[in-house]
Every structure is written in C-alpha cells, then in structure tokens.
Design a protein around this motif. Sequence first.
Motif, PDB file in Angstrom:
ATOM      1  N   PRO A  91       0.917  -1.125  -0.084  1.00  0.00           N
ATOM      2  CA  PRO A  91      -0.164   0.363  -0.125  1.00  0.00           C
ATOM      3  C   PRO A  91       0.402   1.346  -0.072  1.00  0.00           C
ATOM      4  O   PRO A  91       1.598   1.106   0.405  1.00  0.00           O
ATOM      5  N   ARG A  92       0.223   2.261  -0.857  1.00  0.00           N
ATOM      6  CA  ARG A  92       1.569   3.695  -0.584  1.00  0.00           C
ATOM      7  C   ARG A  92      -0.234   4.925  -1.114  1.00  0.00           C
ATOM      8  O   ARG A  92      -0.669   4.558  -1.749  1.00  0.00           O
ATOM      9  N   ARG A  93      -0.020   5.268   0.100  1.00  0.00           N
ATOM     10  CA  ARG A  93      -1.521   6.511  -0.324  1.00  0.00           C
ATOM     11  C   ARG A  93      -0.589   7.945  -0.898  1.00  0.00           C
ATOM     12  O   ARG A  93       0.518   8.202  -0.827  1.00  0.00           O
ATOM     13  N   VAL A  94      -1.624   7.775  -2.043  1.00  0.00           N
ATOM     14  CA  VAL A  94      -1.526   8.663  -2.821  1.00  0.00           C
ATOM     15  C   VAL A  94      -1.927   9.970  -2.553  1.00  0.00           C
ATOM     16  O   VAL A  94      -1.973  11.209  -4.038  1.00  0.00           O
ATOM     17  N   PHE A  95      -3.231  10.273  -1.612  1.00  0.00           N
ATOM     18  CA  PHE A  95      -3.801  11.525  -1.340  1.00  0.00           C
ATOM     19  C   PHE A  95      -4.357  11.256   0.146  1.00  0.00           C
ATOM     20  O   PHE A  95      -4.709  10.106   0.792  1.00  0.00           O
ATOM     21  N   VAL A  96      -4.711  11.682   0.397  1.00  0.00           N
ATOM     22  CA  VAL A  96      -4.755  12.707   1.903  1.00  0.00           C
ATOM     23  C   VAL A  96      -5.856  14.354   1.760  1.00  0.00           C
ATOM     24  O   VAL A  96      -4.872  14.993   1.364  1.00  0.00           O
TER      25      VAL A  96
ATOM     26  N   GLY B 261      -2.504  18.173  11.520  1.00  0.00           N
ATOM     27  CA  GLY B 261      -2.000  18.254  13.082  1.00  0.00           C
ATOM     28  C   GLY B 261      -0.855  17.839  13.505  1.00  0.00           C
ATOM     29  O   GLY B 261      -0.338  17.951  12.931  1.00  0.00           O
ATOM     30  N   GLU B 262      -0.841  17.566  15.093  1.00  0.00           N
ATOM     31  CA  GLU B 262       0.499  17.370  16.082  1.00  0.00           C
ATOM     32  C   GLU B 262       0.949  16.049  14.548  1.00  0.00           C
ATOM     33  O   GLU B 262       0.188  15.040  14.553  1.00  0.00           O
ATOM     34  N   PRO B 263       1.919  16.177  15.101  1.00  0.00           N
ATOM     35  CA  PRO B 263       3.050  15.436  14.483  1.00  0.00           C
ATOM     36  C   PRO B 263       2.995  13.177  14.918  1.00  0.00           C
ATOM     37  O   PRO B 263       2.403  12.461  14.173  1.00  0.00           O
ATOM     38  N   THR B 264       2.822  13.588  16.084  1.00  0.00           N
ATOM     39  CA  THR B 264       2.816  12.527  16.904  1.00  0.00           C
ATOM     40  C   THR B 264       1.170  11.836  16.320  1.00  0.00           C
ATOM     41  O   THR B 264       1.093  10.323  16.105  1.00  0.00           O
ATOM     42  N   THR B 265      -0.165  12.841  16.655  1.00  0.00           N
ATOM     43  CA  THR B 265      -1.561  12.249  16.262  1.00  0.00           C
ATOM     44  C   THR B 265      -1.295  11.797  14.277  1.00  0.00           C
ATOM     45  O   THR B 265      -1.901  10.942  14.187  1.00  0.00           O
ATOM     46  N   GLN B 266      -0.748  12.682  13.718  1.00  0.00           N
ATOM     47  CA  GLN B 266      -0.638  12.230  12.508  1.00  0.00           C
ATOM     48  C   GLN B 266      -0.153  10.809  12.213  1.00  0.00           C
ATOM     49  O   GLN B 266      -0.378  10.325  11.677  1.00  0.00           O
ATOM     50  N   SER B 267       1.112  10.485  12.840  1.00  0.00           N
ATOM     51  CA  SER B 267       1.874   9.325  13.033  1.00  0.00           C
ATOM     52  C   SER B 267       0.829   7.830  13.026  1.00  0.00           C
ATOM     53  O   SER B 267       0.634   7.144  12.541  1.00  0.00           O
TER      54      SER B 267
ATOM     55  N   PHE C  15      -2.306   8.011  12.869  1.00  0.00           N
ATOM     56  CA  PHE C  15      -3.475   8.019  12.330  1.00  0.00           C
ATOM     57  C   PHE C  15      -2.756   7.065  10.542  1.00  0.00           C
ATOM     58  O   PHE C  15      -3.220   6.342  10.390  1.00  0.00           O
ATOM     59  N   ASN C  16      -1.414   7.924   9.954  1.00  0.00           N
ATOM     60  CA  ASN C  16      -1.042   7.265   8.827  1.00  0.00           C
ATOM     61  C   ASN C  16      -0.432   5.641   9.049  1.00  0.00           C
ATOM     62  O   ASN C  16      -0.613   5.089   8.694  1.00  0.00           O
ATOM     63  N   ALA C  17      -0.289   5.084  11.030  1.00  0.00           N
ATOM     64  CA  ALA C  17       0.530   4.485  10.986  1.00  0.00           C
ATOM     65  C   ALA C  17      -1.163   3.310  10.682  1.00  0.00           C
ATOM     66  O   ALA C  17      -0.746   1.935   9.945  1.00  0.00           O
ATOM     67  N   ALA C  18      -1.880   3.327  10.814  1.00  0.00           N
ATOM     68  CA  ALA C  18      -3.584   2.350  11.287  1.00  0.00           C
ATOM     69  C   ALA C  18      -3.745   1.896   9.768  1.00  0.00           C
ATOM     70  O   ALA C  18      -4.017   1.599   9.179  1.00  0.00           O
ATOM     71  N   ALA C  19      -3.937   3.516   9.010  1.00  0.00           N
ATOM     72  CA  ALA C  19      -4.104   3.344   7.606  1.00  0.00           C
ATOM     73  C   ALA C  19      -3.396   2.471   7.209  1.00  0.00           C
ATOM     74  O   ALA C  19      -3.780   1.679   5.547  1.00  0.00           O
ATOM     75  N   LYS C  20      -2.238   2.459   7.320  1.00  0.00           N
ATOM     76  CA  LYS C  20      -1.815   1.441   6.319  1.00  0.00           C
ATOM     77  C   LYS C  20      -1.741   0.173   7.036  1.00  0.00           C
ATOM     78  O   LYS C  20      -2.029  -0.728   5.595  1.00  0.00           O
TER      79      LYS C  20
ATOM     80  N   ALA D 274      -5.579   8.163  18.079  1.00  0.00           N
ATOM     81  CA  ALA D 274      -5.291   9.783  17.460  1.00  0.00           C
ATOM     82  C   ALA D 274      -5.953  10.996  17.740  1.00  0.00           C
ATOM     83  O   ALA D 274      -6.552  11.893  16.711  1.00  0.00           O
ATOM     84  N   GLY D 275      -7.288   9.903  17.909  1.00  0.00           N
ATOM     85  CA  GLY D 275      -8.767  10.803  18.117  1.00  0.00           C
ATOM     86  C   GLY D 275      -9.679  10.820  16.865  1.00  0.00           C
ATOM     87  O   GLY D 275     -11.053  11.175  17.561  1.00  0.00           O
ATOM     88  N   PHE D 276      -9.264   9.665  16.816  1.00  0.00           N
ATOM     89  CA  PHE D 276     -11.029   9.463  15.640  1.00  0.00           C
ATOM     90  C   PHE D 276     -11.547   7.821  16.307  1.00  0.00           C
ATOM     91  O   PHE D 276     -10.932   7.279  16.964  1.00  0.00           O
ATOM     92  N   ASN D 277     -13.229   8.502  16.458  1.00  0.00           N
ATOM     93  CA  ASN D 277     -14.089   7.347  16.393  1.00  0.00           C
ATOM     94  C   ASN D 277     -14.973   6.347  15.104  1.00  0.00           C
ATOM     95  O   ASN D 277     -14.921   5.736  15.983  1.00  0.00           O
ATOM     96  N   SER D 278     -14.742   6.695  14.462  1.00  0.00           N
ATOM     97  CA  SER D 278     -15.299   6.386  13.459  1.00  0.00           C
ATOM     98  C   SER D 278     -13.770   5.778  12.139  1.00  0.00           C
ATOM     99  O   SER D 278     -13.721   6.967  11.607  1.00  0.00           O
TER     100      SER D 278
END
Length: 337
Positions: free
Chosen positions: A65-70, A76-82, A84-89, A121-125
């Motif tokens: 998987p390679r993220r091509v669009f977001v 936001g905050e780098p830790t939160t971003q990291s 979220f990206n790990a979970a999405a991948k 990362a602050g997401f519920n759904s």
Amino acid sequence: MKNPSQPKPRQRPAAPKEIDIKGLGQGLVSSLNRKSILQELAKGLKSPIPYDRLTVFDYGERKAPRRVFVTPSHQGEPTTQSRFNAAAKRISARLAREKRTFNWHAKGSPMGAEAECLSRAGFNSYLALPLIHRRRVIGSFHLARKGTQAYTAEELRVLDSVSHWLTMAMGNALLYQTVKSKNEALQEASEYKSQFLARMSDEIRTHLGVLVGFLDILHAGTLGPVNEEQRNALDKMQSQSRKLQKMINDVLNQSRIEEGSIPLEVSTFAIERIIEPQLPTLTTDAPKREEILQNLIVNAFKYTPEGEVRIRIKNKPEFRRVEFVVENRGLGISQKT
C-alpha cells in the motif's frame, strides 16, 4: 401519565444527505488524471457523508500500500498524524489480503492494533473499502470521523456504489498511464534506433565512398594500364558499389524521415537534356525526383506481368509545373484501401 422508567424509543439514524451517485461517478470517470479524480471524490462526498479525513491508497508492482491522496492536507500534531498514518497503512494492507470492507466504531467494535492507533489519534469511526479491478485490489479509500456517530448501513451502501465508480476511474487512469509510459519507451527506443542507423549508414557511406573513388582511379588507368578482363571486373565492382551506396543512402534517408530532418538539395536544371525538348528548367531536388520516378517505374513493371507501361511528361505552364505520369495495366490499388 408517562412511566419514567419506560425506555425512550431509539431514534433512527439520520440518512445521508441526498447524493447523486451517478453524477459523482460520471465526474470521476471523466478524467484520466488520478489527482483530479481524487479531488472530485473528496469534493463530492464531503457534504452528504461528512468526514474529518479522507485517504486513498494504491498498490504498486510490489503490491504494497502506498498513500497517494489525503485531505485535509494539514493533519495537525505530528504524533497524532503518525499514529493515524500507521493505522491507515495497516488497514490498507488488510484490505488487500481480505478484499472486504473495514468498518470500525469506538463504542461498538473490538479494539485491535489498528483501532487502538485510531483511538489515540482522536478518531471514533473509520470506514475503508477496497478498490477491486479485474479481481485484483488496485487500491482502497478510507473515511475517518472524530465525532461519536458511526457510519450507518445507508452510508455504507452509498459508499459501496461510489467505490465501484472510483475503481473504474482509477483503473482507467492506471491503464492510461501504463500505455503512455510504454508509448514513451517505444518512442525513445525508436529514436535510438534511428540515431544508430543514421550514424552507422553515414560511417559506411564515408568508407564506401573512398572505395568507389579508388575503383574509379583504377578504371581510368591512372595507376597503370588495365586490360579488358580487368576492366570488366572493375565495371562490375563499380556497379555493385554504387548499388550499395544507393541502399545505404536509402537507409540514411529513412532514418532522417523518421527524425523529420531529411535535407533537401534544391537546384535548377534543364530536364530536356535527358528526356525531351521544349520543357522548362526545373527547380527541385533532382536526386530525390529521380529516385521517386525510379521507384514508380520499377513498381509499374513489377506489377504488370502482361500489358504495357507508359511514362508521360507534360508541361503545364498555367500551373508553373511539369507533370510526370507513370501508367501501367497491373492490379492497381483497390478503391476500398
């Protein structure tokens, strides 16, 4: 009087706002540019199915998987971003293996590794759908919400339909890019071939020209007397050498034609010296004119096993030109060709 202990009736989840799925789908497939397709997707979904993050992955030749669009781009905050990206991948890789939808809600789904990252990362759904093209997962698109409302069955139905349009659009864009890349590679290979043939032909022509020059010197007797038998041999060598020169020139000209750089050697000459009188002088590329006529005449005889071949030359002063016509009784070219 109402019984206070009686449970309140459960409210039916609000249906997503009206969305023109077909219109959105046609908007997606109308472009062959992946970035434009994904921007259209983000714009078309934002109002009817609110989200806080939309992410799209594709799978390259290594099927990773390679993220091509977001969107939004500022996450936001780098830790939160990291996180979220790990979970999405991870979820995207899971979709590639299982080829089924991932639908998670903080209050109603078990907490796995991906869910824990999303929660931190602050997401519920979170909802992710695979994009399956010709039985192969070519990508996935993901929606995430920070609010407490889970993605409903109606929203899932809508997004499932949108995923089919997005799959078609992404597949078309992938095919277009593949064909474009192959065409560019073929064009580059053709250019290298033309350059190689041009350089090779030019080198051979140079050395052959020297050889023909020495044959002319020998034939003229400059280096000593030549008997009849030797002269006949030299005649044949000169004839074959000039045929070889013509072949090399043809190859060189073909390469120049492909490059669009074939030169013209324009000059003025009197054609009546070799054909017939009462014709004006011509201003053209004489060697190329002669080569064209030779090709026409040779083809005329080649395809006329019986009958006759006629060559007509006519002066047309009203058009300031001379007309050359080669006629034959051969098969000709079908009108359907």
